[in-house]
Design a protein around this motif. Structure first.
Motif, PDB file in Angstrom:
ATOM      1  N   LYS A 106       0.845  -1.196   0.000  1.00 61.96           N
ATOM      2  CA  LYS A 106       0.000   0.000   0.000  1.00 61.96           C
ATOM      3  C   LYS A 106       0.877   1.241   0.000  1.00 61.96           C
ATOM      4  O   LYS A 106       1.971   1.243   0.565  1.00 61.96           O
ATOM      5  N   ARG A 111      -3.729   3.303  -0.397  1.00 62.50           N
ATOM      6  CA  ARG A 111      -4.303   2.675  -1.593  1.00 62.50           C
ATOM      7  C   ARG A 111      -3.559   1.384  -1.861  1.00 62.50           C
ATOM      8  O   ARG A 111      -2.327   1.339  -1.799  1.00 62.50           O
ATOM      9  N   TYR A 130      -3.698   3.877 -10.345  1.00 64.81           N
ATOM     10  CA  TYR A 130      -4.580   5.013 -10.081  1.00 64.81           C
ATOM     11  C   TYR A 130      -4.147   6.221 -10.906  1.00 64.81           C
ATOM     12  O   TYR A 130      -2.972   6.382 -11.219  1.00 64.81           O
TER      13      TYR A 130
END
Length: 198
Positions: A106, A111, A130
């Motif tokens: 992460k 995220r 992302y």
């Protein structure tokens, strides 16, 4: 038949009076209160040391199991530009009751970047990519990650591996999902509050 019934009855009575009818969680001795071990209910789990164990690490380019590729995306392309810098990702290594190992990588805003499942010595990597607004744009399951890992570079959505294996999402200026493409399927477009268009 009578002896088998008696034996089964004795096992049921014994199991009903299990001295460990509860699960147990052991925490790290840190201020974060992170879970170190979890035992399921039952004597066999507690006395047999069958626990789910967690180790807290950071990514490292020198250790193969802790290495993570750095994927970025623009409006239409996916780019791999090497690996994440050492120590830039938090990694949780989980070992289940049967000794199976998995890793979750992460970033600093929590995220999920990479989920790595170990199947013996084989890695099954799923990457999550992302955009600058923090929207999930690509999910690269193991088949897509394996094909793309062999090389650095850029790929557009027409790439065979992306079309066949990847999950692709697009968003409007209000961060609403307006486009979704699942592996092996045609894209689905959303226009504001209407039904999906196939």
């Amino acid at each position: 038949l009578h002896t088998a019934y008696r034996r089964q009855r004795q096992m049921c009575i014994r199991d009903r009076y299990d001295t460990y009818p509860y699960s147990q969680t052991i925490y790290e001795g840190s201020a974060e209160g992170r879970i170190k071990q979890q035992f399921g209910p039952g004597k066999d789990w507690h006395t047999g040391e069958k626990a789910v164990c967690a180790d807290y690490l950071t990514n490292s380019n020198t250790e193969v199991a802790l290495n993570a590729r750095l994927y970025r995306c623009s409006e239409t392309t996916l780019t791999c530009s090497g690996n994440y810098r050492n120590g830039s990702l938090r990694v949780v290594k989980t070992t289940d009751e049967d000794g199976n190992v998995s890793y979750e990588f992460k970033d600093k805003v929590e995220r999920l970047i990479l989920s790595r499942q170990m199947n013996g010595a084989e890695w099954l990597d799923t990457y999550y990519v992302y955009d600058n607004a923090g929207n999930l744009r690509f999910v690269l399951p193991p088949l897509a990650a394996d094909v793309l890992t062999g090389s650095s570079g850029s790929w557009n959505e027409d790439n065979v591996a992306l079309k066949k294996y990847a999950y692709i999402y697009k968003y409007d200026s209000k961060n609403r999902c307006i486009y979704k493409k699942l592996p092996g399927c045609g894209p689905v477009s959303y226009t504001h509050l209407t039904l999906p268009t196939i």
